[in-house]
Scaffold this motif. Structure first.
Motif, PDB file in Angstrom:
ATOM      1  N   GLY A   1      -3.180  15.834  -1.921  1.00  0.00           N
ATOM      2  CA  GLY A   1      -4.320  16.507  -1.299  1.00  0.00           C
ATOM      3  C   GLY A   1      -4.234  18.019  -1.478  1.00  0.00           C
ATOM      4  N   ARG A   2      -4.736  18.778  -0.496  1.00  0.00           N
ATOM      5  CA  ARG A   2      -4.808  20.239  -0.632  1.00  0.00           C
ATOM      6  C   ARG A   2      -3.466  20.926  -0.398  1.00  0.00           C
ATOM      7  N   ASP A   3      -2.652  20.347   0.472  1.00  0.00           N
ATOM      8  CA  ASP A   3      -1.335  20.941   0.693  1.00  0.00           C
ATOM      9  C   ASP A   3      -0.276  19.855   0.743  1.00  0.00           C
ATOM     10  N   LEU A   4       0.970  20.303   0.694  1.00  0.00           N
ATOM     11  CA  LEU A   4       2.091  19.383   0.494  1.00  0.00           C
ATOM     12  C   LEU A   4       3.204  19.787   1.450  1.00  0.00           C
ATOM     13  N   ARG A   5       3.776  18.822   2.129  1.00  0.00           N
ATOM     14  CA  ARG A   5       4.944  19.120   2.978  1.00  0.00           C
ATOM     15  C   ARG A   5       6.152  19.324   2.081  1.00  0.00           C
ATOM     16  N   VAL A   6       6.872  20.398   2.326  1.00  0.00           N
ATOM     17  CA  VAL A   6       8.083  20.698   1.547  1.00  0.00           C
ATOM     18  C   VAL A   6       9.240  20.910   2.509  1.00  0.00           C
ATOM     19  N   SER A   7      10.418  20.646   2.013  1.00  0.00           N
ATOM     20  CA  SER A   7      11.632  20.909   2.772  1.00  0.00           C
ATOM     21  C   SER A   7      12.235  22.185   2.219  1.00  0.00           C
ATOM     22  N   VAL A   8      12.448  23.177   3.104  1.00  0.00           N
ATOM     23  CA  VAL A   8      12.993  24.472   2.697  1.00  0.00           C
ATOM     24  C   VAL A   8      14.441  24.514   3.134  1.00  0.00           C
ATOM     25  N   ASN A   9      15.310  24.851   2.200  1.00  0.00           N
ATOM     26  CA  ASN A   9      16.737  24.901   2.464  1.00  0.00           C
ATOM     27  C   ASN A   9      17.204  26.335   2.225  1.00  0.00           C
ATOM     28  N   VAL A  10      17.686  26.997   3.279  1.00  0.00           N
ATOM     29  CA  VAL A  10      18.108  28.398   3.177  1.00  0.00           C
ATOM     30  C   VAL A  10      19.620  28.454   3.293  1.00  0.00           C
ATOM     31  N   GLN A  11      20.261  29.033   2.258  1.00  0.00           N
ATOM     32  CA  GLN A  11      21.710  29.208   2.256  1.00  0.00           C
ATOM     33  C   GLN A  11      22.023  30.583   1.691  1.00  0.00           C
TER      34      GLN A  11
END
Length: 197
Positions: free
Chosen positions: A167-177
């Motif tokens: 669709g118009r947007d997408l769930r993403v997993s952000v990993n900060v290290q």
């Protein structure tokens, strides 16, 4: 007092950094391209057709064309005599003739039954039949195997292959290290420290 506030703020920042190591967010979808593949498919196609032909049929006949038998003659005479007694004047002639004909037919049937000269004949009769005909049809169909999705997050573009259109947007997993800085070494014995067993 300032030192205490600074320590509390740094502890809160460190706590939020620990909690923010991995989180979910939304990325804007830029482009979705379906991945198509041509797949061969076989199917059966059937229809009804009219077929014309001949069918052999057995027919039993009893008229052989044989000469007139005695029962036919006797029946005609008896019928004529009986008819002659019924009528009067001109009607007498008609009744005699009618009686002779009817008596002759009855006698003729008796002759046929007594002779037993029936025979069986085979006739070819035209017939129409409904026939179901089928054939195998080979086709090629387009099938969607997945989607190449291009999306943007944090000013950068990424591409992923997915099983559906997001669709118009997408769930993403952000990993900060952290990739640089003063990380603490893992806990354990220090180099050069004695190890006791």
């Amino acid at each position: 007092m300032k030192k205490l506030a600074l320590i509390v703020a740094s502890l809160m920042t460190a706590g939020s950094a620990i909690a923010a190591e991995q989180f979910n967010d939304r990325a804007r979808v830029i482009n979705v391209r379906p991945i198509q593949e041509r797949i061969p498919v076989s199917r059966e196609e059937c229809w009804n057709d009219t077929e014309r032909g001949y069918q052999e049929r057995r027919v039993t006949r009893s008229d052989t064309g044989a000469s007139i038998g005695p029962a036919t003659v006797l029946g005609a005479i008896v019928g004529g005599v009986l008819g002659h007694q019924v009528g009067g004047g001109r009607g007498k002639d008609a009744a005699t003739a009618g009686g002779a004909v009817v008596g002759g037919l009855i006698g003729n049937q008796a002759d046929r039954d007594n002779r037993g000269d029936r025979y069986t004949e085979v006739e070819r009769v035209p017939v129409e039949r409904n026939v179901e005909r089928c054939r195998t049809v080979n086709e090629v169909r387009e099938a969607t195997l997945g989607y190449d999705v291009e999306y943007e997050y944090g000013g950068r573009r990424f591409t992923s292959r997915m099983d559906r259109d997001p669709g118009r947007d997408l769930r993403v997993s952000v990993n900060v290290q952290p990739i640089e800085g003063n990380e603490l070494p893992p806990r354990g014995p220090r180099p050069g420290a004695p190890v006791y067993r």
